[in-house]
Design a protein around this motif. Structure first.
Motif, PDB file in Angstrom:
ATOM      1  N   LYS A  90    -100.029 -98.367  35.182  1.00 26.35           N
ATOM      2  CA  LYS A  90    -100.042 -99.333  33.824  1.00 26.35           C
ATOM      3  C   LYS A  90    -100.498 -98.129  32.745  1.00 26.35           C
ATOM      4  N   GLU A  91    -101.599 -97.519  33.075  1.00 26.63           N
ATOM      5  CA  GLU A  91    -102.302 -96.548  32.189  1.00 26.63           C
ATOM      6  C   GLU A  91    -101.417 -95.444  31.796  1.00 26.63           C
ATOM      7  N   THR A  92    -100.820 -95.015  32.968  1.00 24.55           N
ATOM      8  CA  THR A  92     -99.633 -93.745  32.735  1.00 24.55           C
ATOM      9  C   THR A  92     -98.717 -94.021  31.808  1.00 24.55           C
ATOM     10  N   LEU A  93     -98.296 -95.329  32.142  1.00 26.74           N
ATOM     11  CA  LEU A  93     -97.216 -95.600  31.035  1.00 26.74           C
ATOM     12  C   LEU A  93     -97.378 -95.720  29.469  1.00 26.74           C
ATOM     13  N   THR A  94     -98.762 -95.778  29.247  1.00 31.86           N
ATOM     14  CA  THR A  94     -98.973 -95.678  27.970  1.00 31.86           C
ATOM     15  C   THR A  94     -98.701 -94.506  27.288  1.00 31.86           C
ATOM     16  N   GLU A  95     -98.693 -93.299  27.986  1.00 33.71           N
ATOM     17  CA  GLU A  95     -98.258 -92.016  27.604  1.00 33.71           C
ATOM     18  C   GLU A  95     -97.281 -91.584  28.109  1.00 33.71           C
ATOM     19  N   TYR A  96     -96.478 -91.926  29.200  1.00 34.47           N
ATOM     20  CA  TYR A  96     -95.378 -91.357  29.625  1.00 34.47           C
ATOM     21  C   TYR A  96     -94.159 -92.171  30.037  1.00 34.47           C
ATOM     22  N   PRO A  97     -93.037 -92.066  29.868  1.00 38.02           N
ATOM     23  CA  PRO A  97     -92.069 -92.782  30.046  1.00 38.02           C
ATOM     24  C   PRO A  97     -91.681 -93.240  31.326  1.00 38.02           C
ATOM     25  N   GLU A  98     -92.445 -92.688  32.509  1.00 42.84           N
ATOM     26  CA  GLU A  98     -92.347 -93.394  33.916  1.00 42.84           C
ATOM     27  C   GLU A  98     -93.373 -92.664  34.734  1.00 42.84           C
ATOM     28  N   VAL A  99     -93.552 -93.447  35.734  1.00 37.79           N
ATOM     29  CA  VAL A  99     -94.736 -92.902  36.830  1.00 37.79           C
ATOM     30  C   VAL A  99     -94.184 -93.369  38.076  1.00 37.79           C
ATOM     31  N   ARG A 100     -94.775 -92.519  39.027  1.00 37.02           N
ATOM     32  CA  ARG A 100     -94.519 -92.501  40.427  1.00 37.02           C
ATOM     33  C   ARG A 100     -95.751 -93.097  41.140  1.00 37.02           C
ATOM     34  N   ILE A 101     -95.507 -94.270  41.897  1.00 36.52           N
ATOM     35  CA  ILE A 101     -96.317 -94.950  42.667  1.00 36.52           C
ATOM     36  C   ILE A 101     -96.401 -94.739  43.939  1.00 36.52           C
ATOM     37  N   THR A 102     -97.532 -94.188  44.490  1.00 33.87           N
ATOM     38  CA  THR A 102     -97.425 -93.715  46.165  1.00 33.87           C
ATOM     39  C   THR A 102     -98.703 -94.180  46.769  1.00 33.87           C
ATOM     40  N   ALA A 103     -98.302 -94.644  47.873  1.00 36.74           N
ATOM     41  CA  ALA A 103     -99.838 -95.190  48.590  1.00 36.74           C
ATOM     42  C   ALA A 103     -99.644 -95.298  50.059  1.00 36.74           C
ATOM     43  N   VAL A 104    -100.430 -95.087  50.882  1.00 32.73           N
ATOM     44  CA  VAL A 104    -100.241 -95.236  52.445  1.00 32.73           C
ATOM     45  C   VAL A 104    -101.182 -96.396  52.531  1.00 32.73           C
ATOM     46  N   LEU A 105    -100.531 -97.635  53.315  1.00 30.89           N
ATOM     47  CA  LEU A 105    -101.240 -98.588  53.850  1.00 30.89           C
ATOM     48  C   LEU A 105    -102.053 -98.546  54.906  1.00 30.89           C
ATOM     49  N   SER A 106    -102.877 -99.482  55.278  1.00 29.51           N
ATOM     50  CA  SER A 106    -103.780 -99.269  56.556  1.00 29.51           C
ATOM     51  C   SER A 106    -102.878 -99.494  57.701  1.00 29.51           C
ATOM     52  N   THR A 107    -101.757-100.258  57.390  1.00 35.02           N
ATOM     53  CA  THR A 107    -100.681-100.500  58.641  1.00 35.02           C
ATOM     54  C   THR A 107    -100.069 -99.271  59.019  1.00 35.02           C
ATOM     55  N   GLY A 108     -99.973 -98.134  58.105  1.00 41.52           N
ATOM     56  CA  GLY A 108     -99.129 -96.985  57.964  1.00 41.52           C
ATOM     57  C   GLY A 108     -98.095 -97.199  57.268  1.00 41.52           C
ATOM     58  N   GLU A 109     -97.534 -98.140  56.709  1.00 43.31           N
ATOM     59  CA  GLU A 109     -96.576 -98.308  55.989  1.00 43.31           C
ATOM     60  C   GLU A 109     -96.696 -97.381  54.680  1.00 43.31           C
ATOM     61  N   MET A 110     -95.685 -96.740  54.171  1.00 43.59           N
ATOM     62  CA  MET A 110     -95.661 -95.945  52.843  1.00 43.59           C
ATOM     63  C   MET A 110     -95.063 -96.588  51.639  1.00 43.59           C
ATOM     64  N   VAL A 111     -95.787 -96.581  50.648  1.00 37.23           N
ATOM     65  CA  VAL A 111     -95.053 -96.993  49.316  1.00 37.23           C
ATOM     66  C   VAL A 111     -94.766 -95.796  48.511  1.00 37.23           C
ATOM     67  N   ASP A 112     -93.700 -95.643  47.937  1.00 41.50           N
ATOM     68  CA  ASP A 112     -93.366 -94.635  47.064  1.00 41.50           C
ATOM     69  C   ASP A 112     -92.220 -95.064  46.295  1.00 41.50           C
ATOM     70  N   LEU A 113     -92.533 -95.246  44.901  1.00 46.17           N
ATOM     71  CA  LEU A 113     -91.514 -96.073  44.038  1.00 46.17           C
ATOM     72  C   LEU A 113     -91.734 -95.374  42.795  1.00 46.17           C
ATOM     73  N   LEU A 114     -90.621 -95.349  42.057  1.00 45.11           N
ATOM     74  CA  LEU A 114     -90.606 -94.997  40.465  1.00 45.11           C
ATOM     75  C   LEU A 114     -90.313 -96.069  39.499  1.00 45.11           C
ATOM     76  N   LEU A 115     -91.609 -96.393  38.511  1.00 45.17           N
ATOM     77  CA  LEU A 115     -91.628 -97.156  37.623  1.00 45.17           C
ATOM     78  C   LEU A 115     -91.339 -96.850  36.242  1.00 45.17           C
ATOM     79  N   THR A 116     -90.516 -97.233  35.513  1.00 46.95           N
ATOM     80  CA  THR A 116     -90.086 -96.782  34.315  1.00 46.95           C
ATOM     81  C   THR A 116     -90.618 -97.870  33.375  1.00 46.95           C
ATOM     82  N   ALA A 117     -90.840 -97.206  32.043  1.00 41.98           N
ATOM     83  CA  ALA A 117     -91.538 -97.937  30.820  1.00 41.98           C
ATOM     84  C   ALA A 117     -90.653 -99.197  30.687  1.00 41.98           C
ATOM     85  N   GLN A 118     -89.418 -99.003  30.628  1.00 38.55           N
ATOM     86  CA  GLN A 118     -88.315-100.017  30.750  1.00 38.55           C
ATOM     87  C   GLN A 118     -88.303-101.220  31.463  1.00 38.55           C
ATOM     88  N   VAL A 119     -88.501-101.002  32.987  1.00 39.84           N
ATOM     89  CA  VAL A 119     -88.823-101.737  33.810  1.00 39.84           C
ATOM     90  C   VAL A 119     -90.212-102.575  33.499  1.00 39.84           C
TER      91      VAL A 119
END
Lengths: 622, 178
Positions: free
Chosen positions: A273-302
């Motif tokens: 959210k904070e990144t989207l104040t300055e930029y038109p999009e942001v990449r969200i990445t995370a590794v969960l404790s289950t080993g699952e991966m999150v890798d998403l692109l969120l645009t200001a529009q969405v």
């Protein structure tokens, strides 16, 4: 010799000494402390030069709690013991929390206010908030290096009585003398208005981490008059994070998460959210404790689409506030933006569109509330300032009493200027009825069940009379902090029975003492020493104030005998201040207060008469 | 030694003559000057005696200001000072023509709501404003000049209805906006 000096009217200790006072913005996400130094309001930084203290408390067994950045870093690894956004829990029961299920805490449903199970035992939100306040108090004491007169603590304007009472209790628990609870938008208006010599109608749009306030003020000749306020005590930047969090879950089709992963993704959402104040999009990445991966692109529009309904939710209260003030959007001269969440471009756009003007962003939205609180604290502490101003604030939500059929009889309407008192007469409905119970609620709805229950009490000892003959007057008094006290009295027979009620959400003195004891298990000072120190500060303040009053008006308003009485009270208090007997000191303070009631009353009368002297008698020719 | 007596009436407290006609600027000024002296913020650093007295004064000043500022409340209060009961709860005998008019207003509001006609509501609002202004002029005549308290009480009763309808129109307009 100190005692001689004190007994001599007009010889008050240096009246030009600057009294130290602080303003605290106790925020959902971050908290700050500020003070006035050499006439200028400044935020007090921590030792690393940081202004913000994250409002995060982490409890660890057998240790002092961690507060701030250290606690914030641990929130994913230790979610149950790391309390974030505790402000949302203040004065709230478990059933009030719509999103309790998605918060990674071990809640305990307690009467009145929800509690949390932690590594240090069960904690109430009041205790958690007190830890944050204590840290800020220490920071200020360290930086100011003197005895503090007191603090102004800010609260959302839309906080109800239960939430205000909880905040005041937390401050007491943290060892702060609360000079005033000040509404956040009003604090911002003070900082903005004094800085810009503003005159006219202003709106303050305050979207914080967890609360939304809109206040409409008239600024004129040094008076800040709140005309109306409205808001949503459960709407803020956190909700925008939550929308991103839900989007992540949906996009990545994740199974129900552990508390650890929930906190991790909520943190990622906030960063996005904070990144989207300055930029038109942001990449969200995370590794969960289950080993699952999150890798998403969120645009200001969405992001805009995800949060459009939240942005829209701020406009309803804004319209209502304008209507209550009897104004339209085009009569507003400027819109002051407050709260970190107002940085979001979609908020800026929506506000500009609604008010048909660019909002005012020339103050740091994170700091303006604390600065305003410090400016007000400086004045409330009794320091003289160049400009003179006065704040007239209002109660945000109506107060009423339950009547037949679960309906609310409204007694104090919302947006009444504080302090205010309203009375309403009730009567018995049975012959020989000797007791009557009352239920005080707060809110705008017609049904008791839809309002917040504040206090239930019973008036006993009504003399037996025919039904409808007794006249019981219930008085609701709301003080300048927006806090309620209730009294009831049977009038018709001259038999008096009255009760003073503390709202059911407030802590009793016993609660405070117990919590204080708990909090000192790991601390150096002890409860008694602190109580004595606080009483001494109060005693000294009273001596100074009384001496100053005597010097000003003693000759004019008091007889020689009355002056002698007060002088005796002063000497007794001075003597008690020399010793370390807490009970004796408290008694001496009480005695002197009692001796000066009449004097205070005459002084007030004289000052009003003087103020109105210019145009005393209006020409009467009808 | 005289000091503030809480039986002082609202006009006395604000230094104004007890009549319906009121100079709003003067009322504002008097209220502000009093609050500048008595507001609890002025005595926050003083002892509990001062703080208690201040709260009582500031509360009284707010009550006086709120009552006098609002024309209906001011008229009602003046009549109360003259020991006239406005009988707002007991006397429901309104002239038939007035009741007819009330019903017409209510029907017009309901129709405008149903057809979402904001212009119709605004037209009604304008009519009502005029009607209220006539009532206020009537109150000034009755209270300040003719000293016809019975007529003033009747005007208070009908003004109360008009204010209610006015609030309903505002509510309906508000609902349309959202």
């Amino acid at each position: 010799m100190a005692l001689m000096q004190i007994a001599e009217p007009g010889m008050s200790t240096d009246p030009h000494r600057h009294r130290l006072a602080i303003g605290i913005d106790l925020g959902t996400t971050n908290s700050l402390v500020a003070t006035v130094r050499n006439g200028i309001a400044v935020v007090i930084n921590d030792e690393q030069g940081r202004a913000l203290l994250p409002s995060v408390v982490r409890y660890r067994p057998e240790e002092e709690p961690h507060v701030g950045y250290a606690a914030q870093r641990a929130q994913s690894e230790d979610p149950y013991n790391t309390i974030v956004s505790v402000k949302r829990l203040m004065g709230r029961g478990l059933h009030d929390l719509a999103d309790a299920g998605s918060l990674p805490y071990a809640f305990v449903d307690a009467p009145g206010m929800v509690q949390l199970k932690t590594a240090c035992g069960i904690k109430s939100p009041v205790e958690v908030s007190a830890e944050i306040l204590k840290r800020l108090r220490e920071r200020a004491e360290h930086a100011l290096g003197g005895e503090m007169v007191g603090a102004v603590i800010t609260v959302p304007a839309y906080f109800d009585d239960a939430q205000r009472q909880a905040t005041k209790d937390a401050a007491k628990l943290a060892g702060l003398n609360v000079l005033r609870l000040l509404n956040e938008p009003t604090a911002a208006a003070v900082a903005y208005g004094l800085d810009n010599a503003a005159e006219g109608i202003y709106a303050v749009y305050d979207l914080g981490g967890g609360t939304f306030d809109i206040s409409i003020l008239r600024l004129s000749q040094g008076i800040f008059e709140v005309l109306a306020t409205n808001g949503d005590a459960a709407l803020g930047g956190d909700d925008f994070d939550h929308r991103i969090y839900c989007w992540i879950l949906e996009q990545s089709s994740l199974a129900p998460l552990s508390a650890h992963d929930t906190r991790l993704l909520l943190t990622k959402a906030r960063e996005a959210k904070e990144t989207l104040t300055e930029y038109p999009e942001v990449r969200i990445t995370a590794v969960l404790s289950t080993g699952e991966m999150v890798d998403l692109l969120l645009t200001a529009q969405v992001f805009d689409a995800l949060t459009a309904s939240l942005v829209g939710k701020t406009l309803g209260p804004t319209r209502k506030a304008l209507r209550d003030a009897g104004l339209t959007a085009d009569q507003v001269k400027g819109v002051v933006m407050v709260g970190g969440a107002t940085r979001m471009p979609q908020i800026q756009r929506t506000v500009a569109q609604f008010f048909k003007q660019e909002p005012l962003n020339n103050l740091d939205p994170d700091k303006v509330v604390a600065l305003g609180a410090a400016i007000q604290a400086n004045v409330l502490a009794g320091n003289r300032v160049a400009d003179d101003w006065l704040l007239l604030d209002v109660i945000p939500l109506s107060l009423g009493i339950e009547t037949m059929g679960g309906l609310v009889e409204r007694i104090v309407p919302r947006n009444s200027t504080l302090p205010t008192a309203r009375a309403q007469d009730f009567t018995t409905f049975k012959d020989g009825q000797t007791a009557m119970s009352f239920h005080v609620v707060q809110g705008e709805r017609e049904l008791v069940a839809d309002c917040r229950s504040l206090a239930k009490f019973e008036l006993r000892g009504i003399p037996p009379m025919a039904a409808g003959a007794a006249r019981i007057r219930v008085t609701l008094q709301v003080d300048a902090d927006g806090l309620l006290s209730v009294s009831a009295r049977e009038q018709s027979t001259g038999v008096e029975a009255s009760v003073a009620v503390k709202p059911s959400y407030g802590l009793t003195d016993d609660d405070i003492t117990r919590m204080l004891k708990d909090s000192y298990v790991h601390a150096k000072e002890d409860v008694h020493a602190r109580a004595l120190r606080e009483a001494q500060v109060e005693g000294k303040r009273l001596v100074e104030a009384t001496q100053a009053a005597l010097a000003e008006d003693g000759e004019a308003l008091l007889s020689a005998a009355e002056r002698a009485d007060i002088a005796r009270g002063l000497s007794a208090l001075a003597a008690a201040l020399e010793g370390s007997d807490l009970t004796a000191l408290k008694r001496a303070v009480e005695t002197l207060n009692g001796l000066t009631v009449e004097f205070a009353s005459r002084r007030m009368d004289a000052s009003v008469r003087k103020a109105l002297a210019g145009h005393r008698i209006e020409d009467v020719e009808c | 030694m005289s000091h503030y007596d809480f039986h002082k009436n609202h006009f006395e407290l604000l230094g104004l003559a007890p009549r319906f006609h009121l100079d709003a600027a003067r009322l504002d000024q008097a209220y502000r000057e009093i609050q500048a002296q008595v507001h609890p913020d002025r005595v926050a650093h003083l002892g509990s005696a001062e703080r208690r007295v201040s709260m009582q004064w500031a509360t009284a000043a707010n009550e006086a200001y709120q009552t006098l500022r609002e024309p209906l409340a001011r008229a009602r209060y003046l009549l109360h000072l003259r020991n006239v009961d406005t009988q707002e709860e007991t006397n429901t005998a309104m002239p038939a023509a007035f009741l007819m008019e009330q019903m017409e207003y209510r029907e017009a509001i309901a129709e405008a709501k149903a057809t979402q006609d904001a212009h119709a509501l605004e037209r009604l609002e304008g009519q009502l404003k005029e009607k209220i202004a006539q009532h206020l002029a009537g109150l000034e005549r009755a209270l300040d000049h003719a000293h016809d308290d019975a007529a003033a009480a009747a005007l208070v009763r009908s003004l109360r209805f008009l204010n209610k309808i006015s609030a309903e129109i505002a509510d309906a307009l508000d609902a349309l906006e959202q």
